[in-house]
Design a protein around this motif. Structure first.
Motif, mmCIF file in Angstrom:
data_model
loop_
_atom_site.group_PDB
_atom_site.id
_atom_site.type_symbol
_atom_site.label_atom_id
_atom_site.label_comp_id
_atom_site.label_asym_id
_atom_site.label_seq_id
_atom_site.Cartn_x
_atom_site.Cartn_y
_atom_site.Cartn_z
ATOM 1 N N ALA A 1 30.140 42.858 43.728
ATOM 2 C CA ALA A 1 31.392 43.175 43.040
ATOM 3 C C ALA A 1 32.517 42.362 43.673
ATOM 4 N N SER A 2 33.548 42.108 42.872
ATOM 5 C CA SER A 2 34.752 41.418 43.340
ATOM 6 C C SER A 2 35.857 42.452 43.426
ATOM 7 N N GLN A 3 36.409 42.636 44.630
ATOM 8 C CA GLN A 3 37.297 43.762 44.853
ATOM 9 C C GLN A 3 38.622 43.343 45.483
ATOM 10 N N THR A 4 39.599 44.238 45.328
ATOM 11 C CA THR A 4 40.890 44.076 45.978
ATOM 12 C C THR A 4 41.258 45.383 46.655
ATOM 13 N N TYR A 5 42.060 45.288 47.698
ATOM 14 C CA TYR A 5 42.459 46.454 48.475
ATOM 15 C C TYR A 5 43.649 47.131 47.811
ATOM 16 N N SER A 6 43.546 48.441 47.596
ATOM 17 C CA SER A 6 44.617 49.165 46.909
ATOM 18 C C SER A 6 45.354 50.138 47.822
ATOM 19 N N GLY A 7 45.137 50.021 49.123
ATOM 20 C CA GLY A 7 45.866 50.851 50.075
ATOM 21 C C GLY A 7 45.082 52.059 50.536
ATOM 22 N N SER A 8 45.419 52.550 51.712
ATOM 23 C CA SER A 8 44.815 53.759 52.285
ATOM 24 C C SER A 8 43.301 53.651 52.397
ATOM 25 N N GLY A 9 42.830 52.451 52.708
ATOM 26 C CA GLY A 9 41.404 52.265 52.906
ATOM 27 C C GLY A 9 40.581 52.230 51.642
ATOM 28 N N VAL A 10 41.229 52.151 50.474
ATOM 29 C CA VAL A 10 40.525 52.207 49.194
ATOM 30 C C VAL A 10 40.379 50.802 48.613
ATOM 31 N N TRP A 11 39.166 50.447 48.268
ATOM 32 C CA TRP A 11 38.880 49.179 47.586
ATOM 33 C C TRP A 11 38.527 49.482 46.135
ATOM 34 N N THR A 12 39.043 48.662 45.201
ATOM 35 C CA THR A 12 38.737 48.842 43.779
ATOM 36 C C THR A 12 38.279 47.520 43.178
ATOM 37 N N ASN A 13 37.439 47.626 42.171
ATOM 38 C CA ASN A 13 36.978 46.427 41.478
ATOM 39 C C ASN A 13 38.138 45.756 40.741
ATOM 40 N N THR B 1 40.591 34.150 46.967
ATOM 41 C CA THR B 1 42.006 33.853 47.137
ATOM 42 C C THR B 1 42.784 35.156 47.208
ATOM 43 N N PRO B 2 43.271 35.528 48.395
ATOM 44 C CA PRO B 2 44.078 36.748 48.490
ATOM 45 C C PRO B 2 45.467 36.528 47.924
ATOM 46 N N ALA C 1 40.015 44.046 37.793
ATOM 47 C CA ALA C 1 39.916 44.484 36.400
ATOM 48 C C ALA C 1 39.861 43.348 35.391
ATOM 49 N N THR C 2 40.326 42.151 35.752
ATOM 50 C CA THR C 2 40.480 41.084 34.761
ATOM 51 C C THR C 2 39.490 39.964 35.023
ATOM 52 N N TYR C 3 38.692 39.655 34.006
ATOM 53 C CA TYR C 3 37.744 38.542 34.102
ATOM 54 C C TYR C 3 38.100 37.489 33.061
ATOM 55 N N THR C 4 38.125 36.203 33.479
ATOM 56 C CA THR C 4 38.291 35.090 32.548
ATOM 57 C C THR C 4 37.051 34.210 32.611
ATOM 58 N N ALA C 5 36.674 33.677 31.448
ATOM 59 C CA ALA C 5 35.429 32.911 31.376
ATOM 60 C C ALA C 5 35.606 31.465 31.812
ATOM 61 N N VAL C 6 36.778 30.846 31.507
ATOM 62 C CA VAL C 6 37.013 29.441 31.859
ATOM 63 C C VAL C 6 38.396 29.339 32.495
ATOM 64 N N PRO C 7 38.468 29.103 33.816
ATOM 65 C CA PRO C 7 37.341 29.087 34.739
ATOM 66 C C PRO C 7 36.845 30.502 35.014
ATOM 67 N N SER C 8 35.577 30.622 35.348
ATOM 68 C CA SER C 8 34.959 31.924 35.545
ATOM 69 C C SER C 8 35.467 32.567 36.833
ATOM 70 N N LYS C 9 36.214 33.662 36.713
ATOM 71 C CA LYS C 9 36.737 34.331 37.900
ATOM 72 C C LYS C 9 37.205 35.742 37.567
ATOM 73 N N TRP C 10 37.260 36.572 38.605
ATOM 74 C CA TRP C 10 37.908 37.877 38.555
ATOM 75 C C TRP C 10 39.282 37.754 39.193
ATOM 76 N N SER C 11 40.253 38.528 38.689
ATOM 77 C CA SER C 11 41.587 38.464 39.262
ATOM 78 C C SER C 11 42.238 39.839 39.232
ATOM 79 N N ALA C 12 43.271 39.954 40.081
ATOM 80 C CA ALA C 12 44.048 41.183 40.171
ATOM 81 C C ALA C 12 45.496 40.790 40.400
ATOM 82 N N GLY C 13 46.341 41.743 40.671
ATOM 83 C CA GLY C 13 47.757 41.479 40.843
ATOM 84 C C GLY C 13 48.055 40.689 42.096
ATOM 85 N N GLY C 14 49.252 40.112 42.116
ATOM 86 C CA GLY C 14 49.703 39.390 43.290
ATOM 87 C C GLY C 14 49.068 38.044 43.493
ATOM 88 N N GLY C 15 48.329 37.557 42.480
ATOM 89 C CA GLY C 15 47.675 36.260 42.608
ATOM 90 C C GLY C 15 46.304 36.306 43.214
#
Length: 720
Positions: free
Chosen positions: A579-591, A616-617, A593-607
Motif C-alpha cells: 500500500a502507498s500511505q501518508t501520515y495523518s497524525g497521532s501515529g495513524v497512517w492512511t492509504n 516524495t513527501p 486516496a488519489t491514483y493517476t494512470a499517467v504517470p502511474s502514482k498515488w498522491s495525497a495532500g501537500g504534494g
C-alpha cells in the motif's frame, strides 16, 4: 485569357532565373509564401487560376490586366522578393513596400514583365534593407506596356526575416481556427506558424523557444540546431492544454521526426513522436558540447530500422529505430578526456514498440577503442518507462559517470539477432550506476545471450544494485570477455542488493552469467542479493574455463518467495500486500486516496506522492510517506534494496524501516538515516527479521519543510 499570358511586371532589366520550391526555406532565414496564401489580398480585377503554364509553383497563380487592380501581401522581415513569369503579353505594374498597416509607403518602382520568351519563376522585384518587423507589399497593375499586352501575375513571394538565428518564443499550430501563417513572425499564439517551414534548418539563439500547440499534429521532420548558455537554455516543447503535440512520419523507415544537430543547453520536452523510422535524433559533428535535458516524451511505434540495415543512409551509424538516439559518429574518434556531450538528463519519458535510448559511438571491438568512455559523460537516465522493442531497449557506448535509476524495462518483443540478444547493452563504459530498476521479460528468441543486461566489452566500475531482474530467458546480468577481442576487459563490477526471479528459463544461463574466453576472467563482487527459481542456479560460468578466481561472492540468499515493491506497485491499494500511505497524525497512517494512470502514482495532500520507484513527501512536519507491506504469513524475511535521492537537485530526506511502528533499520529502535541533498549513491537498506501474519513493514520517508525531496527506494521482501 491566353494560355501563355502570365507574368508580373518586371524591373526593366533582364529577368533573373530562380528556382524556389514552394513553402520551403531558400536559406536558413528565408521562407516562401504562395499567391493563394491568406496573407494575400486582391482587389477586383484579379483572377485566380489553377491551370497556368508549366513551371508555376504549386500549379496556380493570380493575374490581372485592368489598370488599378491591386494586390497586397503582409509579411515580416528585412527583405521581400516577388516571383512570377514573363512573356510577350505582359505589361507593367507599380510595386512598393509600406508599413504593416499599408501606409507610410516607400518609393514606387515601375516593373516590366515583358519578355519575348516565356519564362517562369523569375525574380521580378526585390526590396532589401527594410527595418525588421511587419510590412506590406503592394502591386498595382498599370495600363501601359512595352510589349503586346498588359498582363501582370503573381506566383509567390520569398521573405528573409533577417534573423541569422531564431530568438524569443515562436509558436506553431496547424489546427483549424488557429489563424496560422508562415509569413508572420510566429511570436504570438494568435498568429502562430502553420508548420515547420519557417523554422526548419534554422539556428536557435540562446533562450529561444519553439513551442508546438497541444492537440496539434505535424508531419516531420523538424530539423534544428543552436547553442544556448547555462543561464539561457533553448527549449523545444509544447504550449496550451490538452494532448501532447504529435510529430509523425508516414510509416516509412526513412522517415524522421525530430533532428537536433550539435545542441548545447537544450530542453526537449512534452512531445509525441510516432510512425517513423526514428524518434528524437541528435547527431554531433564536433567536440565540446554540454547540456541536454529530454523529458516528457511519448515515443511509440517507431520502426523499420533493425540491426543497422540500409534505411539509415542519412545516419549510417544508427543501428535500430529508437525513441532517443544520440550519436557521435560525426566525430571520427575521441581520446581519453575528450568529450562530445556532457551533462545529459533523460527523465520521465515513455516508449512503446520501439527501442528506448541509444548513446552511439561504436568503439570497435579489437585493439584500443576508437571512442573513449569520456565521449559522453555525466549522464542521468531516470524514471522512464520503456516497453516492448524488437531490438535492444538501451544501448550505452563510450560513456562515463552514468546514473541509470528508477526505470522500467519491459523487454518483451525482442526478436532473433544472429549476434545474440540483450535488453540493455553496455560497451566502452566507465563509472556506471544501475540502481532501483526493473529489467524483465526478455523472451526466448532462439539465439544466445537473451539477457537483461549485457556487460559486453571494455567495461569498468559498473555497480548494479537494488534492481529486480525477472522472467528473462537468459541471465539477468551477463559479463562477457571474448577471445577475438584483444583489448577486452571487465573490471570493478559490483552486483548487490538485487532480487532475481525466474531468469535463465531457456536453459542457457543462471541469474548471473559469466562468459569468458580469455586467461583473465572478469573481476566482480557479487554480494547481498536474493534469488528464486533458476534452472542453472545463481551464477553460471558458461565457458567453465578459466575458473572465476576474480569473482568474490558473499551473503547471496536463495529464497522461497519475493515481494518486489516496484513491479508489484498497483492501482489497487493492498494488492500483493503493498500500500502507498501518508501520515495523518497521532501515529495513524492512511492509504493515499488519489491514483493517476499517467504517470502511474498515488498522491495525497501537500504534494505527497508514491510511484513504482519514488517516494516524495509533502512539505510540513506531518508530511511523511511510506510504502507499507503486510505480511501474508509468519516467517523470517530478508529486506534488501538501496535508498538514495532521486535527483542531484533533490533536497535531502530522512528514511527508516519500521515493523508494526517500531524502527528496525538503520538501527533497532533508533532514528532515521539522513540522506543529504543530491545523494544519488545512497545506502543499502538490508535487514533480516521475523514476522507474524498481519505484521506491517513500513518504508518511511520524511523531509520536514524541504521541497523536492523525491527519494528512490524499491525494496524487495523475501521469505527465506
Amino acid at each position: 485569357m491566353r494560355a501563355l499570358a502570365l507574368g508580373l511586371a518586371l524591373i526593366t532589366a533582364a529577368a533573373i532565373a530562380i528556382a524556389v520550391p514552394t513553402d520551403q526555406p531558400a536559406s536558413a532565414a528565408v521562407s516562401t509564401l504562395n499567391d493563394s496564401a491568406p496573407a494575400f489580398s486582391y482587389s477586383s480585377g484579379w483572377t485566380y487560376t489553377t491551370n497556368p503554364p508549366s513551371g508555376y509553383a504549386n500549379g496556380d497563380a493570380h493575374y490581372a490586366t485592368s489598370a488599378g487592380a491591386t494586390a497586397t501581401v503582409a509579411f515580416t522581415g528585412v527583405s521581400v522578393t516577388l516571383i512570377g513569369g514573363t512573356n510577350s503579353l505582359h505589361g507593367r505594374a507599380d510595386v512598393k513596400v509600406c508599413d504593416g498597416s499599408g501606409s507610410n509607403c516607400g518609393a514606387t518602382t515601375i516593373v516590366d514583365s515583358y519578355s519575348p520568351t516565356t519564362l517562369t519563376q523569375q525574380v521580378l522585384y526585390t526590396a532589401s534593407g527594410l527595418p525588421g518587423g511587419s510590412h506590406t507589399l503592394v502591386v498595382t497593375v498599370r495600363s501601359d506596356s512595352t510589349g503586346q499586352g498588359t498582363y501582370t501575375d503573381i506566383d509567390l513571394i520569398s521573405v528573409d526575416d533577417g534573423l541569422t538565428s531564431i530568438t524569443g518564443t515562436r509558436y506553431v499550430d496547424n489546427r483549424v481556427g488557429s489563424s496560422c501563417s508562415n509569413s508572420g513572425a510566429g511570436t504570438s499564439t494568435s498568429t502562430p506558424w502553420c508548420d515547420f517551414t519557417p523554422v526548419n534548418d534554422r539556428t536557435l539563439a540562446p533562450g529561444a523557444q519553439v513551442l508546438l500547440a497541444r492537440g496539434a499534429s505535424f508531419a516531420g521532420p523538424l530539423r534544428l540546431t543552436g547553442s544556448g548558455t547555462s543561464s539561457s537554455w533553448i527549449t523545444l516543447g509544447a504550449y496550451g492544454a490538452g494532448a501532447l503535440p504529435i510529430i509523425h512520419g508516414s510509416g516509412l523507415a526513412t522517415d524522421r521526426t525530430v533532428i537536433v544537430t550539435n545542441p548545447d543547453y537544450w530542453h526537449i520536452q512534452d512531445l509525441e513522436l510516432t510512425n517513423a523510422g526514428m524518434g528524437l535524433l541528435i547527431p554531433f559533428t564536433s567536440l565540446g558540447h554540454t547540456g541536454l535535458d529530454v523529458h516528457g516524451l511519448w515515443a511509440h511505434d517507431l520502426f523499420g530500422i533493425f540491426n543497422g540495415r540500409g534505411e539509415v543512409a542519412d545516419y549510417p551509424d544508427t543501428q535500430n529505430s529508437s525513441a532517443i538516439t544520440i550519436t557521435a559518429a560525426g566525430v571520427p574518434t575521441t581520446s581519453p578526456g575528450q568529450n562530445v556531450l556532457s551533462n545529459i538528463s533523460i527523465r520521465d519519458n515513455r516508449t512503446q514498440n520501439t527501442s528506448g535510448v541509444y548513446l552511439m559511438a561504436d568503439p570497435g571491438f579489437t585493439g584500443t577503442p576508437s571512442y573513449a568512455p569520456s565521449t559522453f559523460s555525466n549522464i542521468d537516465v531516470t524514471n522512464n518507462r520503456f516497453e516492448e522493442a524488437k531490438a535492444p531497449m538501451i544501448a550505452i557506448e563510450a560513456s562515463s559517470n552514468v546514473k541509470f535509476v528508477g526505470n522500467w524495462l519491459d523487454c518483451k518483443g525482442h526478436v532473433y539477432e544472429p549476434q545474440g540478444t540483450t535488453c540493455f547493452f553496455l560497451t566502452a563504459v566507465d563509472d556506471v550506476v544501475i540502481q532501483n530498476n526493473v529489467v524483465a521479460n526478455m523472451p526466448d528468441n532462439s539465439t544466445h545471450d537473451q539477457t537483461g543486461i549485457d556487460l559486453e566489452y571494455a567495461v569498468n566500475n559498473v555497480r548494479i544494485r537494488g534492481n529486480l531482474f525477472a522472467n528473462n530467458a537468459g541471465a539477468g546480468v551477463e559479463m562477457l570477455q571474448l577471445a577475438n577481442r584483444s583489448n577486452d576487459f571487465s573490471t570493478g563490477t559490483v552486483i548487490e542488493q538485487n532480487a532475481f526471479y525466474n531468469n535463465g528459463a531457456s536453459g542457457q544461463k543462471g541469474h548471473i552469467a559469466i562468459d569468458s574466453y580469455v586467461s583473465t576472467p572478469p573481476q566482480a563482487t557479487i554480494r547481498d542479493n536474493v534469488y528464486q527459481v533458476s534452472p542453472n542456479g545463481f551464477i553460471s560460468n558458461v565457458n567453465g574455463n578459466p575458473p572465476l578466481t576474480n569473482v568474490t561472492q558473499s551473503n547471496n540468499l536463495s529464497v522461497s518467495s519475493i515481494y518486489p515493491a516496484a513491479s508489484q506497485f498497483s492501482s489497487t491499494q493492498g494488492q500483493n500486500g503493498w500500500a502507498s500511505q501518508t501520515y495523518s497524525g497521532s501515529g495513524v497512517w492512511t492509504n493515499m486516496a488519489t491514483y493517476t494512470a499517467v504517470p502511474s502514482k498515488w498522491s495525497a495532500g501537500g504534494g505527497s506522492s508514491i510511484d513504482a520507484f519514488t517516494l516524495t513527501p509533502g512539505v510540513g512536519s506531518s508530511q511523511w510517506v511510506a510504502r507499507t507491506w503486510t505480511a501474508p504469513s509468519a516467517g523470517t524475511v530478508r529486506i534488501t534494496g538501496r535508498v538514495a535521492m532521486n535527483a542531484v537537485t533533490a533536497a535531502g530526506s530522512s528514511v527508516l524501516i519500521e515493523r508494526n511502528g517500531t524502527p528496525v533499520w538503520p538501527t533497532t529502535g533508533g532514528s532515521y538515516y539522513n540522506l543529504s541533498a543530491g545523494d544519488r549513491n545512497g545506502v543499502d537498506a538490508d535487514v533480516t527479521l521475523a514476522v507474524a501474519a498481519g505484521d506491517t513493514i513500513r518504508f518511511v520517508v520524511y523531509a520536514g519543510n524541504a521541497t523536492g525531496a523525491a527519494t528512490s527506494w524499491t525494496p524487495s521482501i523475501s521469505y527465506q
